[in-house]
Design a protein around this motif. Structure first.
Motif: not given
Length: 462
Positions: A46-54
């Motif tokens: 979850r945290s890795e995916i949410e961090a992909t937002t640019v």
């Protein structure tokens, strides 16, 4: 529902070697302002995916908890020893016997099915090992792209005889660790590898598993065509492979195969690295040792690698990414050589490999690490771990970019020191690695992959 929506749904297991390239691609689409991006994976990611937002959001869709059978980092020591043993076929068999567990994908299939019904994706981007992902896509007739973090023949070559294969007869079978340049005995071994793989499914135990698989497929309503050996290839709109043709043995490439090179994000990936980049800049020559998230070194392995660092101390520094739990097996700190820097984690392996003072990458040759090292022109020394690692290791040797240790199960200090020294001192390895680095960078990476995605008919503006 807005008829103009064109959601893109990524699907992957949470294993870093499978997940990371798709994270780079999702971030690239977000960076370009693409709307309606979704990413389905295990809760762990979850945290890795949410961090992909640019720029535009990448929405996380949970597939629940990690399934142990499909997560190598959770396997017990007995299973780990079986799947990493040095007999390629026995290791291959152990992986199949442990991971072919049809009941474990029932919940994943149903969760993804519910996500698809809610999101209504115009296109899915599915990691190649994610069987339930392409089963849902095929069954629901959703256009999809397959992402492949291995050399292309890994997914285009059948493991069993008489089945469809995109590579010619006699091509090295995936996980065999065999070269294209085989002698008579090796050619026989290659053919037997296929026959023995078929034989795995003929045992009484595996016949029961296949029977259970058939029952589950019927219960879930999975389309019959999703079961075909090459279903994930045949039904894909495109197959994104993070390699280049020159890093595999030659064969006719299918039109839908798009070789885009290593998936590398904008660098530096981790500008705040607690002084690691400054330390690298202060050195003349650094050997980087990183064996991925799955490798489990023993105290004997660790002792041998400490001795290798000691022998390199006259001319080279050694940076070693060693997990915290394995650091407990290190000799006393005061006895470690001064040229050895040990980190439980590096903020960005890519930033390390990109540094000009890193001269060689000592790796397990997983699909991502193998291509990333070469992307930055670093020659390799390889301690292959399992399955695809042996295939990449033999190609690296044949293409002049790497040497493999002779005894990966024991990690002989003399042998490792010899291989590292040869790669460090022979400019031919560096020159070949730099050549392939140029090819990998020219392939376009995340930018080329995003162009492929956005150019597909499924996303055409109506």
């Amino acid at each position: 529902m807005d008829s103009t929506r064109q959601p893109i749904l990524f699907v992957s297991y949470a294993e870093s070697g499978l997940l990371n390239p798709l994270l780079v691609l999702a971030a690239e689409l977000s960076r370009r302002g693409v709307e309606d991006l979704w990413f389905a994976a295990d809760e762990k990611a979850r945290s890795e995916i949410e961090a992909t937002t640019v720029k535009t959001p990448v929405e996380f869709a949970s597939l629940g908890d990690v399934v142990s059978e499909m997560s190598a980092v959770t396997w017990d020591d007995e299973t780990y020893q079986a799947v990493t043993q040095r007999s390629p076929f026995k290791a291959h068999r152990a992986v199949i016997e442990h991971s072919f567990a049809p009941e474990t994908r029932v919940e994943k299939y149903r969760r993804l099915e519910a996500i698809v019904d809610e999101v209504k994706p115009a296109l899915m981007v599915i990691e190649s090992m994610c069987q339930f992902g392409y089963e849902v896509a095929i069954t629901k007739k959703i256009p999809f792209v397959l992402g492949v973090p291995f050399v292309p023949s890994n997914v285009l070559t059948s493991h069993v005889p008489f089945a469809k294969s995109y590579t010619p007869r006699g091509f090295p079978v995936p996980h065999s660790g065999l070269s294209a340049n085989m002698n008579l005995s090796q050619r026989l071994t290659n053919e037997l590898f296929r026959l023995r793989t078929l034989g795995i499914f003929m045992s009484a135990k595996m016949r029961e598993v296949v029977k259970e698989d058939n029952r589950i497929r019927e219960e879930l309503g999975i389309a019959p065509e999703a079961r075909q050996m090459m279903a994930r290839i045949d039904h894909a709109e495109a197959v994104l492979c993070y390699s280049v043709p020159e890093l595999d043995y030659p064969f006719p490439l299918p039109e839908k195969l798009r070789l885009v090179g290593a998936m590398v994000p904008p660098l530096p990936q981790a500008p705040d690295d607690d002084g690691l980049s400054d330390w690298l800049s202060e050195q003349k020559s650094v050997v980087y040792m990183g064996f991925g998230t799955i490798t489990r070194l023993t105290s004997e392995h660790i002792g041998s690698l400490v001795e290798v660092a000691r022998r390199l101390s006259d001319h080279h520094q050694v940076l070693w990414k060693l997990p915290e739990e394995q650091q407990k097996m290190l000799p006393p700190r005061e006895t470690l050589p001064d040229n050895l820097r040990i980190e439980k984690w590096v903020p960005s392996q890519l930033d390390v490999l990109a540094h000009p003072n890193v001269k060689v990458f000592f790796t397990h040759a997983g699909g991502n690490g193998y291509h990333e090292g070469l992307y930055f022109g670093k020659p390799l020394v390889v301690r292959p771990l399992w399955v695809d690692c042996d295939d990449q290791a033999i190609r690296g040797q044949d293409f002049g970019v790497s040497l493999s240790v002779d005894h990966p199960e024991t990690v002989d200090a003399d042998d490792v020191y010899d291989k590292l020294t040869r790669v460090l001192e022979d400019d031919a390895f560096r020159e070949r690695a730099e050549h392939f680095g140029e090819l990998l960078r020219a392939a376009g990476g995340r930018s080329a992959a995003a162009d492929v995605i956005l150019g597909l008919p499924a996303l055409a503006t109506h």
